[in-house]
Design a protein around this motif. Structure first.
Motif, PDB file in Angstrom:
ATOM      1  N   VAL A 188      19.200  30.942  10.757  1.00 56.47           N
ATOM      2  CA  VAL A 188      18.593  31.940   9.874  1.00 56.47           C
ATOM      3  C   VAL A 188      17.469  31.268   9.092  1.00 56.47           C
ATOM      4  O   VAL A 188      17.697  30.268   8.403  1.00 56.47           O
ATOM      5  CB  VAL A 188      19.627  32.536   8.904  1.00 56.47           C
ATOM      6  N   LEU A 189      16.253  31.800   9.218  1.00 52.12           N
ATOM      7  CA  LEU A 189      15.138  31.309   8.403  1.00 52.12           C
ATOM      8  C   LEU A 189      15.238  31.932   7.018  1.00 52.12           C
ATOM      9  O   LEU A 189      15.333  33.159   6.879  1.00 52.12           O
ATOM     10  CB  LEU A 189      13.795  31.683   9.030  1.00 52.12           C
ATOM     11  N   GLY A 215      15.502  26.062  22.734  1.00 53.12           N
ATOM     12  CA  GLY A 215      16.361  26.957  23.504  1.00 53.12           C
ATOM     13  C   GLY A 215      17.373  27.664  22.642  1.00 53.12           C
ATOM     14  O   GLY A 215      18.411  28.131  23.145  1.00 53.12           O
ATOM     15  N   LEU A 216      17.094  27.763  21.328  1.00 52.26           N
ATOM     16  CA  LEU A 216      18.019  28.404  20.398  1.00 52.26           C
ATOM     17  C   LEU A 216      18.426  29.785  20.903  1.00 52.26           C
ATOM     18  O   LEU A 216      17.590  30.572  21.328  1.00 52.26           O
ATOM     19  CB  LEU A 216      17.362  28.529  19.022  1.00 52.26           C
ATOM     20  N   ARG A 217      19.710  30.057  20.807  1.00 54.13           N
ATOM     21  CA  ARG A 217      20.210  31.330  21.328  1.00 54.13           C
ATOM     22  C   ARG A 217      19.752  32.519  20.483  1.00 54.13           C
ATOM     23  O   ARG A 217      19.404  33.564  21.006  1.00 54.13           O
ATOM     24  CB  ARG A 217      21.739  31.291  21.370  1.00 54.13           C
ATOM     25  N   ARG A 218      19.788  32.345  19.145  1.00 52.19           N
ATOM     26  CA  ARG A 218      19.415  33.483  18.295  1.00 52.19           C
ATOM     27  C   ARG A 218      18.794  32.989  16.997  1.00 52.19           C
ATOM     28  O   ARG A 218      19.286  32.053  16.361  1.00 52.19           O
ATOM     29  CB  ARG A 218      20.654  34.334  17.991  1.00 52.19           C
ATOM     30  N   LEU A 219      17.700  33.636  16.611  1.00 53.47           N
ATOM     31  CA  LEU A 219      17.007  33.366  15.356  1.00 53.47           C
ATOM     32  C   LEU A 219      17.036  34.635  14.520  1.00 53.47           C
ATOM     33  O   LEU A 219      16.806  35.737  15.027  1.00 53.47           O
ATOM     34  CB  LEU A 219      15.556  32.950  15.623  1.00 53.47           C
ATOM     35  N   GLU A 240      10.527  39.674  21.424  1.00 51.78           N
ATOM     36  CA  GLU A 240      11.399  38.506  21.492  1.00 51.78           C
ATOM     37  C   GLU A 240      12.868  38.914  21.374  1.00 51.78           C
ATOM     38  O   GLU A 240      13.376  39.136  20.271  1.00 51.78           O
ATOM     39  CB  GLU A 240      11.054  37.504  20.382  1.00 51.78           C
ATOM     40  N   PRO A 241      13.583  39.020  22.482  1.00 48.66           N
ATOM     41  CA  PRO A 241      14.984  39.442  22.410  1.00 48.66           C
ATOM     42  C   PRO A 241      15.875  38.465  21.655  1.00 48.66           C
ATOM     43  O   PRO A 241      16.944  38.853  21.163  1.00 48.66           O
ATOM     44  CB  PRO A 241      15.405  39.549  23.886  1.00 48.66           C
ATOM     45  N   ARG A 242      15.451  37.197  21.528  1.00 49.07           N
ATOM     46  CA  ARG A 242      16.271  36.232  20.790  1.00 49.07           C
ATOM     47  C   ARG A 242      16.079  36.337  19.278  1.00 49.07           C
ATOM     48  O   ARG A 242      16.820  35.681  18.518  1.00 49.07           O
ATOM     49  CB  ARG A 242      15.961  34.805  21.260  1.00 49.07           C
ATOM     50  N   LEU A 243      15.120  37.121  18.812  1.00 47.11           N
ATOM     51  CA  LEU A 243      14.992  37.413  17.387  1.00 47.11           C
ATOM     52  C   LEU A 243      15.953  38.543  17.052  1.00 47.11           C
ATOM     53  O   LEU A 243      15.879  39.622  17.639  1.00 47.11           O
ATOM     54  CB  LEU A 243      13.556  37.802  17.028  1.00 47.11           C
ATOM     55  N   THR A 387      27.403  39.791  14.786  1.00 48.58           N
ATOM     56  CA  THR A 387      26.662  40.193  15.974  1.00 48.58           C
ATOM     57  C   THR A 387      25.169  40.071  15.704  1.00 48.58           C
ATOM     58  O   THR A 387      24.737  39.809  14.575  1.00 48.58           O
ATOM     59  CB  THR A 387      26.975  41.648  16.347  1.00 48.58           C
ATOM     60  N   GLU A 388      24.373  40.314  16.739  1.00 47.94           N
ATOM     61  CA  GLU A 388      22.923  40.257  16.568  1.00 47.94           C
ATOM     62  C   GLU A 388      22.425  41.277  15.555  1.00 47.94           C
ATOM     63  O   GLU A 388      21.421  41.062  14.864  1.00 47.94           O
ATOM     64  CB  GLU A 388      22.194  40.438  17.905  1.00 47.94           C
TER      65      GLU A 388
END
Length: 425
Positions: A188-189, A215-219, A240-243, A387-388
């Motif tokens: 988390v930024l 390669g971070l999974r989720r940001l 960006e699906p990983r955001l 969850t995301e």
């Protein structure tokens, strides 16, 4: 007499107690890592020193912080206590008068606490400091910004952390790469005012670079002002699906008149437009918010307008803050103070409305698959994580899943989240 930090003996055993926001937790972790690197045992048992990081964002947070210092003095009557954080900046005399307090160190002087533990000095500016890991957490918070340029009438934070500073992108990417290698599935930024990161467009560029070079999974992004949700951020949210599809956009009030008194920049219509833009860019994106109940001059009509905007936005959750005047802020001297009993009534009603909106959002999520960053402690007897979309998920499974990302199917609402079932691999 409070001793200067630089004259104190180097501790062999230290305890850290941290209250307040994610930025304060991050700052405390920097100090904890320095202590460990210098050979100091980080422990709750018989410490030589206790470092208490305090909060001052509300009167309740300030009181809780001082209470925590007193508790540490009772539990560790031979330890020297160092008080830092925003509470130390707001009321240093009150903190210094408490038992066993050896020094009061505001955030601007926290390098003195690094020096307390000895070890090799770090010549980097404070904003460039980074952490390697945080044991026992599935999500890592990375502080990329400090200081707030705004002057909202109710907020004490700009008086305590006034000068905006941003961490260099190279440092951020390197820090997140280290956390990724340590196994964190989500980062988390965060910052005191995340939207003030760098020049215009810098935050969106940072997000793209982190996702491109790691390669971070989720940001995930922490809180953003609606006025800072620019085209670049909307584009990266869409592409960006990983955001993570979850943004926290503070509202504070649904009344234009009250927002003007608060010195807020975004009117209610602008908040609703921002929510619509987010969901156009990323359909189904969860939006959470903050509201203040009982700001000076707030009428029943103003309060009803806040409830209307919350409902119209379909928020997935909100923090409801009963107004509490902070010394030194413009709001502390405003006329039209709302009766405390009425403030409590409005806050309770707002929380009830938010609870209904949260339930509706969780009901809409039921039946979908989601990725959960599984925490290291069970809650209510279940594995638990976020969850995301930011929903809590509770499910059965082995402890070996802790600290990892795992796929689940969300079922019915449960507690503050949803029950879930692991997806068969």
């Amino acid at each position: 007499m409070v001793e200067p930090v630089e004259t104190a003996p180097v501790p062999r055993r230290a305890r850290f107690l941290t209250l307040g926001c994610k930025v304060s937790q991050y700052d405390a972790e920097v100090i904890r890592e320095r202590a460990a690197d210098a050979g100091c045992a980080v422990t709750d048992e018989d410490p030589d020193v206790v470092v208490v990081t305090t909060c001052a964002v509300t009167a309740q947070g300030q009181a809780r912080s001082l209470k925590a210092v007193r508790r540490m003095a009772r539990e560790h009557p031979r330890a020297r206590i160092y008080v830092t954080g925003c509470g130390a900046a707001l009321a240093p005399e009150a903190a210094a008068a408490l038992p066993r307090v050896a020094a009061v160190v505001p955030p601007a002087r926290r390098d003195e606490l690094l020096d307390l533990f000895g070890g090799r000095p770090d010549p980097a500016p404070a904003i460039e400091r980074r952490v390697r890991a945080r044991a026992g957490r599935a999500r890592a918070f990375v502080k990329v910004q400090d200081g707030c340029p705004l002057r909202c009438a109710y907020c004490i934070v700009p008086l305590l952390r006034p000068a905006p500073r941003s961490k260099r992108p190279d440092t951020v990417v390197a820090e997140i790469a280290t956390l990724e290698r340590a196994g964190y599935p989500e980062v988390v930024l965060t910052g005191i005012h995340l939207g003030a990161y760098g020049p215009p467009g810098a935050l969106a560029a940072l997000v793209r670079r982190v996702l491109r070079e790691t390669g971070l999974r989720r940001l995930r992004l922490s809180s953003l002002e609606c006025s800072e949700l620019d085209a670049g951020l909307l584009e990266v949210l869409a592409s960006e699906p990983r955001l993570a599809p979850h943004l926290h956009l503070p509202l504070q009030s649904g009344s234009p008149r009250v927002l003007a008194a608060m010195r807020r920049r975004t009117p209610p219509a602008g908040f609703l437009d921002a929510v619509a833009a987010v969901r156009t860019a990323r359909p189904g994106c969860a939006v959470t918010t903050d509201v203040i109940a009982g700001f000076p001059g707030e009428t029943e009509e103003d309060f009803e307008a806040t409830l209307s905007v919350l409902t119209g936005a379909g928020v997935a959750g909100a923090h409801v803050f009963p107004f509490s005047p902070r010394p030194g802020t413009p709001a502390a001297g405003l006329p039209g103070r709302v009766d405390p009993r009425e403030i409590r009534r409005r806050a309770a009603r707002a929380e009830a409305v938010v609870a209904g909106l949260s339930l509706a959002a969780r009901q809409a999520a039921a039946g979908r698959d989601a990725t959960v960053a599984v925490e290291f402690r069970r809650r209510r007897g279940f594995l638990h994580g976020r969850t995301e979309h930011g929903f809590g998920a509770y499910f059965d499974g082995e402890d070996s899943l802790m600290g990892h990302a795992t796929r689940v199917t969300l079922a019915e609402p449960f507690a503050d989240g949803l029950r879930a079932r692991p997806v068969a691999r």
